[in-house]
Design an enzyme around this catalytic site. Structure first.
Site, mmCIF file in Angstrom:
data_model
loop_
_atom_site.group_PDB
_atom_site.id
_atom_site.type_symbol
_atom_site.label_atom_id
_atom_site.label_comp_id
_atom_site.label_asym_id
_atom_site.label_seq_id
_atom_site.Cartn_x
_atom_site.Cartn_y
_atom_site.Cartn_z
ATOM 1 N N HIS A 125 0.146 4.430 4.478
ATOM 2 C CA HIS A 125 -0.505 5.050 3.316
ATOM 3 C C HIS A 125 -0.096 6.518 3.204
ATOM 4 O O HIS A 125 0.255 6.998 2.113
ATOM 5 C CB HIS A 125 -2.029 4.965 3.445
ATOM 6 C CG HIS A 125 -2.553 3.569 3.372
ATOM 7 N ND1 HIS A 125 -3.902 3.269 3.338
ATOM 8 C CD2 HIS A 125 -1.915 2.373 3.319
ATOM 9 C CE1 HIS A 125 -4.063 1.961 3.268
ATOM 10 N NE2 HIS A 125 -2.868 1.393 3.269
ATOM 11 N N SER B 193 0.808 -1.219 0.000
ATOM 12 C CA SER B 193 0.000 0.000 0.000
ATOM 13 C C SER B 193 0.841 1.269 0.000
ATOM 14 O O SER B 193 0.438 2.281 -0.590
ATOM 15 C CB SER B 193 -0.949 -0.002 1.204
ATOM 16 O OG SER B 193 -1.855 -1.087 1.119
#
Length: 365
Positions: free
Chosen positions: A311, A251
């Site tokens: 993230h 991610s």
């Protein structure tokens, strides 16, 4: 009365003295043997110097030479070269290429000074869509595909051992473990480990749909740098913000690719078609994801095993590194300042994160 040109327009006067200055530089660039003539081979090099022109028919050089070589000598003299550049029949091949090259060698001036009053002049205008013309299938965009295949193979290996929740032998060796920060490879290799099939498929789809188009314009090594920068920033940020959290998944790199698109839109705004729409799409994509995460965590109080800090770290790295390494088709003064700011800020954050992980031992107890 002198007219005012837009920033994206370069006027090139064709008076004998001024045109010699501009066209002679272009002519000399491709006169490889400095004999004052451009041969068939040198002409072919000009045509094939842009990747998408490899798709031109095999006889295109002969056709161009037959049109431009007025005296049938087999060479282009300087005067023939200049006529070739202005020949309407050949404009589709040379017009845009020459305009960009002239723009790069002519000193930039204020818009008022770029217009020279002459009875004869050629005006090259840069319009939206230049960026889209840079898409090329050669060299093939395969780096994201290769990374995705490696992730699939490693996941399948652990799954064959009956371990699909990041508990298999590969996962134990590669995931980011805050208790094993001295094993530095884990700050990157956690991207190869996924906790389930859905986790793997989501990351694969996003990184392929976003990474391959970037590679087609910016080439594989730039995209890999952005991707790995996002992965490293994600683990470093997590180690400082959530020092007890384990990390698995790509991610950080995926979010770096999202914001890398935003970076290239910013740096190539004038060269892109529908730049504002593209920017809004990527900003909306990031905003919806972040908004959903904040809502789930602080309003619904949902407990999720998602590394939101990774993230965020990947997104910041993708934006900064994207500005730093991705291609900027037409450099402007403010873009150069933004480039320096992005590079300095990225290295400052990364160095600070690395030093904190090495020396701030009490934080990880």
């Amino acid at each position: 009365m002198p007219s005012v040109q837009r920033e994206t327009t370069v006027s090139i006067p064709l008076t004998p003295t001024r045109s010699d200055l501009y066209w002679r530089r272009i002519f000399n660039k491709y006169d490889k043997d400095n004999d004052g003539r451009i041969s068939y081979v040198e002409l072919k090099h000009i045509i094939e110097s842009r990747e998408y022109d490899h798709d031109l028919p095999d006889n295109v050089v002969e056709r161009i030479m037959s049109v431009a070589d007025r005296d049938n000598s087999g060479y282009l003299e300087f005067s023939e070269f200049v006529e070739m550049m202005h020949n309407p029949a050949l404009k589709a091949v040379f017009g845009h290429f020459v305009a960009r090259y002239v723009h790069s060698i002519v000193p930039h001036r204020d818009p008022v000074d770029t217009t020279v009053r002459t009875r004869s002049k050629a005006v090259f205008t840069y319009t939206d869509g230049t960026y889209e013309e840079e898409y090329s299938c050669w060299p093939p965009a395969v780096s994201m595909i290769i990374i995705s295949l490696v992730e699939i193979v490693l996941f399948c290996y652990d799954a064959a051992q009956g371990k699909t929740a990041a508990t298999g032998p590969i996962a134990k060796l590669f995931l980011y473990n805050p208790r094993k920060r001295h094993e530095a490879w884990r700050f990157l290799t956690y991207m190869l480990v996924h906790v389930n099939v859905v986790h793997l498929l989501v990351n694969l789809l996003v990184q392929l749909f976003l990474g391959v188009p970037l590679e087609m314009v910016h080439r594989w090594w730039r995209v890999v740098l952005v991707y790995l920068a996002g992965v490293a920033a994600g683990s470093l940020a997590t180690s400082l913000a959530d020092p007890k959290v384990f990390l698995a998944g790509a991610s950080g790199g995926v979010y770096a690719l999202i914001t890398a698109h935003i970076a290239t839109i910013i740096m190539n705004w004038s060269e892109m078609e529908f730049a504002i729409i593209q920017l809004l799409v990527f900003v909306l994509l990031a905003a919806v994801d972040v908004g959903t995460a904040v809502y789930d965590r602080y309003w619904k109080h949902t407990q999720q095993n998602i590394g939101y800090v990774a993230h965020l770290g990947g997104a910041v790295a993708g934006l900064l590194v994207g500005i730093g390494v991705l291609r900027n088709l037409e450099k402007r003064k403010w873009e150069k300042r933004l480039w320096w700011a992005a590079v300095v800020l990225y290295f400052s954050l990364m160095i600070a994160g690395i030093l904190a992980n090495i020396f701030w031992e009490s934080h990880f107890l």
